[in-house]
Design a protein around this motif. Structure first.
Motif, mmCIF file in Angstrom:
data_model
loop_
_atom_site.group_PDB
_atom_site.id
_atom_site.type_symbol
_atom_site.label_atom_id
_atom_site.label_comp_id
_atom_site.label_asym_id
_atom_site.label_seq_id
_atom_site.Cartn_x
_atom_site.Cartn_y
_atom_site.Cartn_z
ATOM 1 N N SER A 70 0.820 -1.216 0.000
ATOM 2 C CA SER A 70 0.000 0.000 0.000
ATOM 3 C C SER A 70 0.850 1.261 0.000
ATOM 4 N N ARG A 71 2.091 1.169 0.488
ATOM 5 C CA ARG A 71 2.943 2.345 0.587
ATOM 6 C C ARG A 71 3.765 2.589 -0.672
ATOM 7 N N LEU A 72 4.103 1.525 -1.404
ATOM 8 C CA LEU A 72 4.980 1.665 -2.559
ATOM 9 C C LEU A 72 4.274 1.392 -3.882
ATOM 10 N N ARG A 73 3.011 1.005 -3.835
ATOM 11 C CA ARG A 73 2.319 0.596 -5.055
ATOM 12 C C ARG A 73 2.238 1.712 -6.086
ATOM 13 N N SER A 74 1.904 2.924 -5.657
ATOM 14 C CA SER A 74 1.691 4.015 -6.612
ATOM 15 C C SER A 74 2.962 4.418 -7.332
ATOM 16 N N LEU A 75 4.123 4.110 -6.763
ATOM 17 C CA LEU A 75 5.395 4.465 -7.394
ATOM 18 C C LEU A 75 6.008 3.287 -8.142
ATOM 19 N N LEU A 76 6.182 2.164 -7.441
ATOM 20 C CA LEU A 76 6.966 1.073 -8.007
ATOM 21 C C LEU A 76 6.194 0.229 -9.007
ATOM 22 N N PHE A 77 4.888 0.092 -8.851
ATOM 23 C CA PHE A 77 4.145 -0.705 -9.831
ATOM 24 C C PHE A 77 4.185 -0.068 -11.222
ATOM 25 N N PRO A 78 3.935 1.239 -11.364
ATOM 26 C CA PRO A 78 4.093 1.838 -12.704
ATOM 27 C C PRO A 78 5.532 1.795 -13.211
ATOM 28 N N LEU A 79 6.511 1.999 -12.332
ATOM 29 C CA LEU A 79 7.903 1.937 -12.776
ATOM 30 C C LEU A 79 8.283 0.533 -13.234
ATOM 31 N N LEU A 80 7.733 -0.486 -12.578
ATOM 32 C CA LEU A 80 7.971 -1.851 -13.035
ATOM 33 C C LEU A 80 7.376 -2.074 -14.422
ATOM 34 N N ALA A 81 6.232 -1.441 -14.679
ATOM 35 C CA ALA A 81 5.656 -1.536 -16.027
ATOM 36 C C ALA A 81 6.610 -0.949 -17.059
ATOM 37 N N PHE A 82 7.262 0.165 -16.728
ATOM 38 C CA PHE A 82 8.248 0.767 -17.631
ATOM 39 C C PHE A 82 9.390 -0.201 -17.911
ATOM 40 N N VAL A 83 9.899 -0.841 -16.858
ATOM 41 C CA VAL A 83 11.028 -1.768 -17.009
ATOM 42 C C VAL A 83 10.617 -2.994 -17.822
ATOM 43 N N ILE A 84 9.439 -3.549 -17.536
ATOM 44 C CA ILE A 84 9.016 -4.787 -18.205
ATOM 45 C C ILE A 84 8.724 -4.533 -19.683
ATOM 46 N N ILE A 85 8.073 -3.408 -19.991
ATOM 47 C CA ILE A 85 7.800 -3.094 -21.397
ATOM 48 C C ILE A 85 9.110 -2.949 -22.165
ATOM 49 N N ARG A 86 10.086 -2.280 -21.581
ATOM 50 C CA ARG A 86 11.383 -2.136 -22.248
ATOM 51 C C ARG A 86 12.083 -3.482 -22.389
ATOM 52 N N SER A 87 11.930 -4.375 -21.394
ATOM 53 C CA SER A 87 12.620 -5.661 -21.452
ATOM 54 C C SER A 87 12.120 -6.532 -22.593
ATOM 55 N N VAL A 88 10.894 -6.313 -23.045
ATOM 56 C CA VAL A 88 10.363 -7.114 -24.146
ATOM 57 C C VAL A 88 11.045 -6.746 -25.454
ATOM 58 N N MET A 89 11.379 -5.481 -25.630
ATOM 59 C CA MET A 89 11.923 -4.993 -26.902
ATOM 60 C C MET A 89 13.406 -4.653 -26.845
ATOM 61 N N GLU A 90 14.017 -4.708 -25.659
ATOM 62 C CA GLU A 90 15.424 -4.346 -25.532
ATOM 63 C C GLU A 90 16.118 -5.292 -24.561
ATOM 64 N N ASN A 91 17.438 -5.405 -24.688
ATOM 65 C CA ASN A 91 18.227 -6.295 -23.842
ATOM 66 C C ASN A 91 18.561 -5.635 -22.506
ATOM 67 N N GLY A 92 19.063 -6.467 -21.566
ATOM 68 C CA GLY A 92 19.656 -5.919 -20.364
ATOM 69 C C GLY A 92 18.973 -6.235 -19.054
ATOM 70 N N LEU A 93 17.894 -7.027 -19.041
ATOM 71 C CA LEU A 93 17.218 -7.284 -17.769
ATOM 72 C C LEU A 93 18.117 -8.051 -16.805
ATOM 73 N N VAL A 94 18.865 -9.024 -17.309
ATOM 74 C CA VAL A 94 19.885 -9.712 -16.508
ATOM 75 C C VAL A 94 21.199 -9.597 -17.266
ATOM 76 N N ASP A 95 21.899 -8.532 -16.994
ATOM 77 C CA ASP A 95 23.159 -8.241 -17.657
ATOM 78 C C ASP A 95 23.864 -7.165 -16.844
ATOM 79 N N ALA A 96 25.119 -6.937 -17.139
ATOM 80 C CA ALA A 96 25.875 -5.901 -16.442
ATOM 81 C C ALA A 96 25.544 -4.552 -17.050
#
Length: 430
Positions: A356-382
């Protein structure tokens, strides 16, 4: 009776520490993140690491090692310890191990082992940092590091005047990398601006980072940023008056950019792309990886983290670079490693939804990361995308999230570090 203290601001462990344990200053955290981000971004374009050693590889390794040593020293000198869960590390470790085993079978163990060690060093560095500093300070310092390197690269790129899409100068980042480095801090500032938790210079920084993101013309990043901003708006419980006034003042600028300039037209019809809808040649390498035989070891454990390209047939080129983190994971760690990473991502997303405390910030930011991970490399990389996701995942660990800052009711961008407690009186002998 002492006054009540808000639970949002109460540290997880209020343990008085002797003065010999110095509380690290925020400038150290910010500088550490700037150096860490600088150590993972590209220092040259068009070159893939194949295991050889040269000046750039050695310098980046030394810089990353120095950052890890600095984080360990801060952890040793600091008296208080922040609670951090180990679920993410427990899921990351077997993925790295699988990549090394697959590389041994492929006969390219040196390059993959070096990348796996670098990823492990980055994870250890972030873990030590989060044991010393509160989670919200780590997140904001990460944004400082991303923004500093992104602005430096974009500014020097504009000074060199390459034309077309915004490309970095020093370091020579690609437009997609610049979009990532500017997008995350811009979205964090946007989240805080919606709640009127920023100062005037934060708004100026938001405008600058948004301009860099727009000039990069990264379609994936812009679509992901739009989805993230919409999610933050939907999760807004109460709209402050300052936010309404700022939105009304920004409407003419948005209207001008959208309808009176060729920005959108240039974005949808870039010179380096034939079609937005066909994904161009991305799916060629995807189909090769997805059609690997089920009785091969590459299908199940992959060929190592150094596997960045794959041979293709029926084209006028012989091999193609992967353009998706998930396709890369299938090729590098196989089905087993990809399932582990997918499980890690799902656990993190569910934790963001439950918080309830972090949902409004981290859930949308995770959407940004996941959408980028589908079309770009680097989710598990240096790389920077891995650092960003790892920080989010560690913040949402069960042990970490209980001590995390309440982003809905606090203003972390204006938060100052508490003063050091005085030394207890010492009895002097005769």
């Amino acid at each position: 009776m002492p006054p009540a203290v808000s639970a949002s601001w109460t540290p997880a462990e209020q343990i008085p520490v002797p003065r010999r344990y110095r509380v690290p200053r925020l400038w150290q955290l910010n500088l550490l993140w700037i150096l860490m981000v600088f150590s993972v971004v590209a220092w040259r374009q068009g070159t893939l690491f194949t295991g050889g050693l040269d000046l750039v590889v050695v310098l980046k390794a030394l810089l990353q090692g120095a950052v890890l040593c600095w984080a360990i020293l801060l952890w040793m000198w600091s008296g208080a310890r922040q609670p951090v869960g180990v679920r993410s590390i427990a899921l990351l470790a077997p993925v790295l191990a699988l990549s090394v085993i697959g590389a041994m079978a492929e006969g390219n163990v040196m390059a993959s082992a070096i990348i796996a060690i670098r990823v492990a060093m980055l994870a250890a560095t972030v873990l030590f940092i989060m044991r010393v500093f509160p989670a919200h300070q780590v997140l904001l310092a990460m944004c400082v590091g991303l923004a500093a390197v992104g602005i430096l690269s974009a500014g020097t790129g504009l000074a060199l005047g390459g034309g077309g899409r915004l490309t970095g100068g020093i370091p020579p980042l690609s437009p997609n990398e610049i979009a990532l480095l500017s997008g995350i801090p811009a979205l964090v500032l946007f989240h805080q601006s919606l709640r009127a938790h920023v100062r005037w210079w934060h708004v100026g920084m938001l405008v600058l980072l948004s301009a860099i993101l727009l000039l990069s013309e990264s379609r994936t990043a812009l679509i992901a940023a739009a989805c993230t901003a919409a999610g933050m708006l939907l999760m807004l419980r109460r709209i402050p008056l300052q936010t309404i006034v700022a939105a009304l003042a920004a409407l003419p600028l948005v209207f001008y950019l959208a309808f009176l300039t060729p920005v959108l037209q240039n974005l949808m019809a870039r010179e380096d792309s034939a079609s937005v809808m066909t994904l161009n040649s991305r799916t060629i390498s995807w189909s090769v990886v997805l059609n690997l035989p089920n009785d091969s070891w590459q299908r199940w454990i992959g060929a190592g983290l150094s596997q960045k390209t794959i041979a293709v047939e029926g084209q006028y080129w012989d091999e193609q670079v992967f353009d998706s983190s998930w396709i890369s994971l299938l090729a590098q760690t196989g089905i087993i490693g990809t399932l582990l990473v997918a499980f890690w991502v799902l656990l993190t997303v569910f934790a963001a939804l439950r918080s309830s405390r972090l949902r409004s910030l981290l859930f949308p930011l995770l959407a940004f990361v996941i959408i980028r991970s589908v079309m770009e490399n680097g989710l598990v990389d240096a790389g920077a995308l891995f650092l960003i996701f790892l920080v989010f995942a560690l913040m949402l660990e069960p042990a970490s999230s209980r001590a995390a800052l309440d982003w809905e009711h606090a203003a972390p961008l204006q938060r100052k570090q508490p003063p050091e407690p005085p030394d207890p009186p010492v009895a002097m002998g005769n």
